[in-house]
Design a protein around this motif. Structure first.
Motif, PDB file in Angstrom:
ATOM      1  N   ARG A 194     -20.350   7.881 -12.337  1.00 33.48           N
ATOM      2  CA  ARG A 194     -20.259   9.309 -11.717  1.00 33.48           C
ATOM      3  C   ARG A 194     -21.598   9.526 -11.194  1.00 33.48           C
ATOM      4  O   ARG A 194     -21.609  10.289  -9.926  1.00 33.48           O
ATOM      5  N   VAL A 195     -22.635   9.395 -11.524  1.00 31.69           N
ATOM      6  CA  VAL A 195     -23.900   9.607 -10.860  1.00 31.69           C
ATOM      7  C   VAL A 195     -24.513   8.815  -9.925  1.00 31.69           C
ATOM      8  O   VAL A 195     -25.310   8.908  -9.221  1.00 31.69           O
ATOM      9  N   GLY A 196     -23.852   7.658  -9.776  1.00 35.85           N
ATOM     10  CA  GLY A 196     -23.932   6.597  -8.894  1.00 35.85           C
ATOM     11  C   GLY A 196     -25.020   5.423  -9.353  1.00 35.85           C
ATOM     12  O   GLY A 196     -25.329   4.607  -8.364  1.00 35.85           O
ATOM     13  N   LEU A 197     -25.407   5.599 -10.441  1.00 34.18           N
ATOM     14  CA  LEU A 197     -26.324   4.466 -10.794  1.00 34.18           C
ATOM     15  C   LEU A 197     -25.532   2.894 -11.050  1.00 34.18           C
ATOM     16  O   LEU A 197     -26.120   1.983 -10.904  1.00 34.18           O
ATOM     17  N   ILE A 198     -24.384   3.086 -11.254  1.00 30.86           N
ATOM     18  CA  ILE A 198     -23.457   1.828 -11.271  1.00 30.86           C
ATOM     19  C   ILE A 198     -22.333   1.984 -10.167  1.00 30.86           C
ATOM     20  O   ILE A 198     -22.179   3.300 -10.031  1.00 30.86           O
ATOM     21  N   LYS A 199     -21.803   0.933  -9.625  1.00 30.32           N
ATOM     22  CA  LYS A 199     -20.923   0.955  -8.789  1.00 30.32           C
ATOM     23  C   LYS A 199     -19.682   0.154  -9.109  1.00 30.32           C
ATOM     24  O   LYS A 199     -19.878  -0.779  -9.953  1.00 30.32           O
ATOM     25  N   GLY A 200     -18.488   0.084  -8.645  1.00 32.51           N
ATOM     26  CA  GLY A 200     -17.395  -0.762  -9.066  1.00 32.51           C
ATOM     27  C   GLY A 200     -16.288  -0.067  -9.431  1.00 32.51           C
ATOM     28  O   GLY A 200     -15.942   1.444  -9.296  1.00 32.51           O
ATOM     29  N   LYS A 204     -15.093  -4.117 -13.299  1.00 37.76           N
ATOM     30  CA  LYS A 204     -15.918  -4.911 -12.222  1.00 37.76           C
ATOM     31  C   LYS A 204     -16.840  -4.286 -11.580  1.00 37.76           C
ATOM     32  O   LYS A 204     -16.613  -3.186 -10.726  1.00 37.76           O
ATOM     33  N   CYS A 205     -18.164  -4.196 -12.279  1.00 37.57           N
ATOM     34  CA  CYS A 205     -18.959  -3.072 -11.794  1.00 37.57           C
ATOM     35  C   CYS A 205     -20.375  -3.615 -11.951  1.00 37.57           C
ATOM     36  O   CYS A 205     -20.612  -4.882 -12.435  1.00 37.57           O
ATOM     37  N   GLY A 206     -21.465  -2.949 -11.338  1.00 41.09           N
ATOM     38  CA  GLY A 206     -22.766  -3.310 -11.242  1.00 41.09           C
ATOM     39  C   GLY A 206     -23.845  -2.362 -10.818  1.00 41.09           C
ATOM     40  O   GLY A 206     -23.473  -1.397 -10.555  1.00 41.09           O
ATOM     41  N   ILE A 207     -25.084  -2.641 -11.177  1.00 37.64           N
ATOM     42  CA  ILE A 207     -25.865  -1.819 -10.718  1.00 37.64           C
ATOM     43  C   ILE A 207     -25.974  -1.113  -9.081  1.00 37.64           C
ATOM     44  O   ILE A 207     -25.819  -2.337  -8.325  1.00 37.64           O
ATOM     45  N   ASN A 208     -26.132  -0.061  -8.818  1.00 40.53           N
ATOM     46  CA  ASN A 208     -26.137   0.289  -7.538  1.00 40.53           C
ATOM     47  C   ASN A 208     -27.785   0.502  -7.070  1.00 40.53           C
ATOM     48  O   ASN A 208     -28.327   1.307  -7.470  1.00 40.53           O
ATOM     49  N   GLU A 209     -27.882  -0.858  -6.583  1.00 38.93           N
ATOM     50  CA  GLU A 209     -29.563  -0.775  -6.147  1.00 38.93           C
ATOM     51  C   GLU A 209     -29.986   0.216  -5.399  1.00 38.93           C
ATOM     52  O   GLU A 209     -31.446   0.886  -5.540  1.00 38.93           O
ATOM     53  N   GLU A 210     -29.119   0.921  -4.473  1.00 39.80           N
ATOM     54  CA  GLU A 210     -29.829   1.819  -3.663  1.00 39.80           C
ATOM     55  C   GLU A 210     -30.094   3.014  -4.339  1.00 39.80           C
ATOM     56  O   GLU A 210     -31.137   3.704  -4.154  1.00 39.80           O
ATOM     57  N   LEU A 265     -33.619   5.045  -5.158  1.00 36.22           N
ATOM     58  CA  LEU A 265     -33.947   6.291  -5.081  1.00 36.22           C
ATOM     59  C   LEU A 265     -34.470   6.980  -6.316  1.00 36.22           C
ATOM     60  O   LEU A 265     -35.263   7.761  -6.296  1.00 36.22           O
ATOM     61  N   PHE A 266     -33.887   6.676  -7.412  1.00 37.71           N
ATOM     62  CA  PHE A 266     -34.316   7.218  -8.700  1.00 37.71           C
ATOM     63  C   PHE A 266     -35.796   7.039  -9.017  1.00 37.71           C
ATOM     64  O   PHE A 266     -36.834   7.749  -9.392  1.00 37.71           O
ATOM     65  N   GLN A 267     -36.189   5.424  -8.777  1.00 38.75           N
ATOM     66  CA  GLN A 267     -37.270   5.139  -8.923  1.00 38.75           C
ATOM     67  C   GLN A 267     -38.494   6.040  -7.939  1.00 38.75           C
ATOM     68  O   GLN A 267     -39.395   6.459  -8.374  1.00 38.75           O
ATOM     69  N   LYS A 268     -37.969   6.159  -6.644  1.00 42.17           N
ATOM     70  CA  LYS A 268     -38.766   6.888  -5.763  1.00 42.17           C
ATOM     71  C   LYS A 268     -38.950   8.546  -6.487  1.00 42.17           C
ATOM     72  O   LYS A 268     -40.323   8.791  -6.109  1.00 42.17           O
ATOM     73  N   LEU A 269     -38.028   8.994  -6.457  1.00 37.32           N
ATOM     74  CA  LEU A 269     -37.875  10.585  -7.074  1.00 37.32           C
ATOM     75  C   LEU A 269     -38.779  10.608  -8.182  1.00 37.32           C
ATOM     76  O   LEU A 269     -39.711  11.471  -8.550  1.00 37.32           O
ATOM     77  N   TRP A 270     -38.551   9.842  -9.246  1.00 39.71           N
ATOM     78  CA  TRP A 270     -39.271   9.759 -10.562  1.00 39.71           C
ATOM     79  C   TRP A 270     -41.178   9.540 -10.185  1.00 39.71           C
ATOM     80  O   TRP A 270     -41.775  10.273 -10.676  1.00 39.71           O
ATOM     81  N   GLN A 271     -41.334   8.459  -9.387  1.00 44.13           N
ATOM     82  CA  GLN A 271     -42.508   8.329  -8.897  1.00 44.13           C
ATOM     83  C   GLN A 271     -43.245   9.496  -8.066  1.00 44.13           C
ATOM     84  O   GLN A 271     -44.307  10.008  -8.517  1.00 44.13           O
TER      85      GLN A 271
END
Length: 108
Positions: A65-71, A79-85, A89-95
Motif C-alpha cells: 500500500r505504501v509502495g515499499l513492495i510491488k507485485g 509474486k512480489c518484491g522490494i520496490n527499489e525506487e 526515496l525513503f533512504q534519501k528522505l530519512w538521510q
C-alpha cells in the motif's frame, strides 16, 4: 505557502508514511527476507518465524500500500518484491531528515 515549503511538507508526509509502515518488527523481517531472496519472490509467501501466514499477508499488503513492495498478493501466494525506487526515496528522505536534525560537524 512557498513552493519549497510545500515540497518540504510533501517530503515529510512521505517520510512519516513510510516510517510508520516499517514500524512493526514483522514488516522489517519481511523486507529483510525479501532482500535475502534477491529482492523478489514468486509462489508461497515469505515465512516469518512465530508469525501466522495470514498476518504476514496483512503486513505484505501494508508494505505494498505504501509502495515499499510491488507485485501481486493473492491468497497464500504472492509474486512480489522490494520496490527499489521507493526504498531509495525513503533512504534519501530519512538521510535528509537526519542531517537537518543533527547536521554533520565541521572539521574546522
Amino acid at each position: 505557502v512557498s513552493q519549497s515549503r510545500y515540497h518540504d511538507d510533501i517530503n515529510l508526509q512521505q517520510l512519516a508514511t513510510l516510517s510508520k509502515s516499517i514500524g512493526h518488527p514483522a514488516r522489517l523481517l519481511i523486507l529483510k527476507a525479501l532482500a535475502e531472496k534477491g529482492g523478489w519472490i514468486e509462489g508461497e509467501i515469505v515465512g516469518i518465524p512465530d508469525v501466522a501466514p495470514t498476518t504476514v499477508i496483512q503486513h505484505l499488503r501494508e508494505l505494498k500500500r505504501v509502495g515499499l513492495i510491488k507485485g501481486r498478493i493473492f491468497g497464500a501466494q504472492c509474486k512480489c518484491g522490494i520496490n527499489e525506487e521507493v526504498l531509495s526515496l525513503f533512504q534519501k528522505l530519512w538521510q535528509e531528515m537526519m542531517e537537518n536534525i543533527h547536521p554533520p560537524k565541521s572539521t574546522s
